[in-house]
Enzyme design. Sequence first.
Site, PDB file in Angstrom:
ATOM      1  N   GLU A  16       1.017  -1.276   0.098  1.00 28.07           N
ATOM      2  CA  GLU A  16       0.188   0.015  -0.149  1.00 28.07           C
ATOM      3  C   GLU A  16       1.013   1.125   0.036  1.00 28.07           C
ATOM      4  OE1 GLU A  16      -2.968   0.119   3.088  1.00 28.07           O
ATOM      5  OE2 GLU A  16      -3.668   2.033   2.672  1.00 28.07           O
ATOM      6  N   ASN A  39     -12.039  -0.881  -0.757  1.00 28.05           N
ATOM      7  CA  ASN A  39     -11.491  -1.258   0.163  1.00 28.05           C
ATOM      8  C   ASN A  39     -12.034  -0.818   1.303  1.00 28.05           C
ATOM      9  OD1 ASN A  39      -8.938  -2.569   1.657  1.00 28.05           O
ATOM     10  ND2 ASN A  39      -9.000  -0.424   2.438  1.00 28.05           N
ATOM     11  N   GLU A  40     -12.513  -2.294   2.018  1.00 33.89           N
ATOM     12  CA  GLU A  40     -13.105  -1.866   3.600  1.00 33.89           C
ATOM     13  C   GLU A  40     -14.170  -1.023   3.661  1.00 33.89           C
ATOM     14  OE1 GLU A  40     -10.109  -1.553   6.699  1.00 33.89           O
ATOM     15  OE2 GLU A  40      -9.574  -3.736   6.293  1.00 33.89           O
ATOM     16  N   TYR A  44      -6.740  -9.215  11.510  1.00 33.67           N
ATOM     17  CA  TYR A  44      -5.494  -8.923  12.061  1.00 33.67           C
ATOM     18  C   TYR A  44      -5.595  -9.385  13.568  1.00 33.67           C
ATOM     19  CZ  TYR A  44      -4.313  -5.967   8.139  1.00 33.67           C
ATOM     20  OH  TYR A  44      -4.310  -5.457   7.019  1.00 33.67           O
ATOM     21  N   GLU A  63      -6.255  -9.372   3.132  1.00 31.41           N
ATOM     22  CA  GLU A  63      -5.521  -8.691   4.575  1.00 31.41           C
ATOM     23  C   GLU A  63      -5.719  -9.734   5.775  1.00 31.41           C
ATOM     24  OE1 GLU A  63      -6.022  -4.736   5.344  1.00 31.41           O
ATOM     25  OE2 GLU A  63      -6.513  -4.112   3.246  1.00 31.41           O
ATOM     26  N   GLN A  88       1.285  -6.565   5.398  1.00 28.07           N
ATOM     27  CA  GLN A  88       1.768  -6.181   3.928  1.00 28.07           C
ATOM     28  C   GLN A  88       3.269  -6.684   3.696  1.00 28.07           C
ATOM     29  OE1 GLN A  88       0.926  -2.140   3.253  1.00 28.07           O
ATOM     30  NE2 GLN A  88      -0.849  -2.195   4.083  1.00 28.07           N
TER      31      GLN A  88
END
Length: 504
Positions: free
Chosen positions: A30, A175-176, A247, A295, A352
């Site tokens: 990113e 994204n999101e 995460y 992710e 990432q």
Amino acid sequence: MTHHKQSKMILDKAFKVGEVDDRIYGSFIEHLGRAVYEGVYEPDHPLADEQGFRKDVMDLVKELNVPLVRYPGGNFVSGYNWEDGVGPVEDRPKRLDLAWSTTESNQVGTNEFMDWAKKVNAEVNMAVNLGTRGVDAARNLVEYCNHPSGTYWSDLRISHGYQQPHNVKTWCLGNEMDGPWQIGHKTAEEYGRIAAESAKAMKWVDPSIELVACGSSNRSMPTFADWEATVLEHTYEHVDYISLHTYYGNRDNDLGNYLAQSLDMDEFIKSVIATCDYVKAKKRSKKNMYLSFDEWNVWFHSNEQDKQVEPWSEAPHLLEDIYTFEDALLVGSMLITLLKHADRVKIACLAQLVNVIAPIMTTKGGEAWQQTIFYPYMHASVYGRGTVLDPVISSPVYDSKDFTDVPYLDSTAVFNEDHNELTIFAVNRSQEDALTLDCDIRNFEDYQVIEHTVLENNDVKATNQDNHNNVKPHSNGDAVVTTGSIQAHLPKLSWNVIRLKKMA
Ligand code: AHR
């Protein structure tokens, strides 16, 4: 005295989950912190190539054999004007990046990144901005990247020095978009509509592309599952994948509970599959929706320090988690979890790749080094290609704060028929005991162990920050085949890769 717990496993060629789609070993870059600038791109570095890309970083990415890299965001993409990043570099504007409160110089953009990806043998999973923009910018970017010539955007690409189209195959629709932190955050209805219309237009430009719709930002979002159902009701016929993000972090310093977090990931995947199949049923569709876990990682170490970063700086140190040995064990279990769902999870991106919550770190003007999590990711990517088998496992279990019946043995196996190789990946979650593994390999006749690699460490908090070789795998595991079964000791708290090959 070493204590042992007993575990058993059966592997049979006939018990299969499915083929591994190599793209599950994807990663993500990113425009965030030092991922691009000072990460992959540092023109003044002694090891920079003619385009300014660090060759030492490229070598490490190649070691990981990364097949696919998601780009350019992440939260960043929701405010990104892709046109800022193409054409003469000296004409490119500096912009405020509202996602990370930094300044984006646009020195690297679509074409440079496509060049970099080619150099590391990876494809690009390109995200379009559905935050501040929509159908028009998305379809123009597909035309710029993939249309051969003879139109405004394809000829513009050619005028920028790229005669051949980039042929980007996989695209993310934003994204999101369910997250209030997202620039241009949307309700499921709003997003479902813009995603469907963008998808239609993008596929009209290039019918060969595949599209990923945004699922929830994580399983604990209040709209989780309803979001997926609504978005898929709008997009089912136009997209190929729905995304998942997660995460984890050992915030309470509770190792047993931390290492069990991959069970949460497993439940998350199962719930998304169920939701996809619910929409399939409602629509009487014959089409399966696949999952893009685009992710996933450990992310928590840098949370506090990131609050100190000076706003609007360029390429600040952001999200620079320094990973411990225990993080590598959880990453190993997360890889095993993805493999267990190889029939539905076709894309996954470790978030990432460089400097930002990353397996590879760089020092400005200096070295590039491997974090602890580099190793399980590399092992799975290099040896985990083929058919995922469905092992029958019996293991003692434990309970933790949030989980019950957590197996000490977390394992799966990949059979590579072309190379006559069988690879077992296994984590021993026990903090006290080694696990003896007795693995029946019944119809793998003449297979012998060629390597048993172990990642272990006496200090669960050990990192590679000061001594870059501190946490490193070694190949002195004791696995052997005797009369149709593998016998091995899996040391307490260890990641194991047991590789077998047919000898006759
Ligand atoms: O990977 C870091 C960030 O995590 C991404 O920009 C965003 O999509 C997620 O919240």
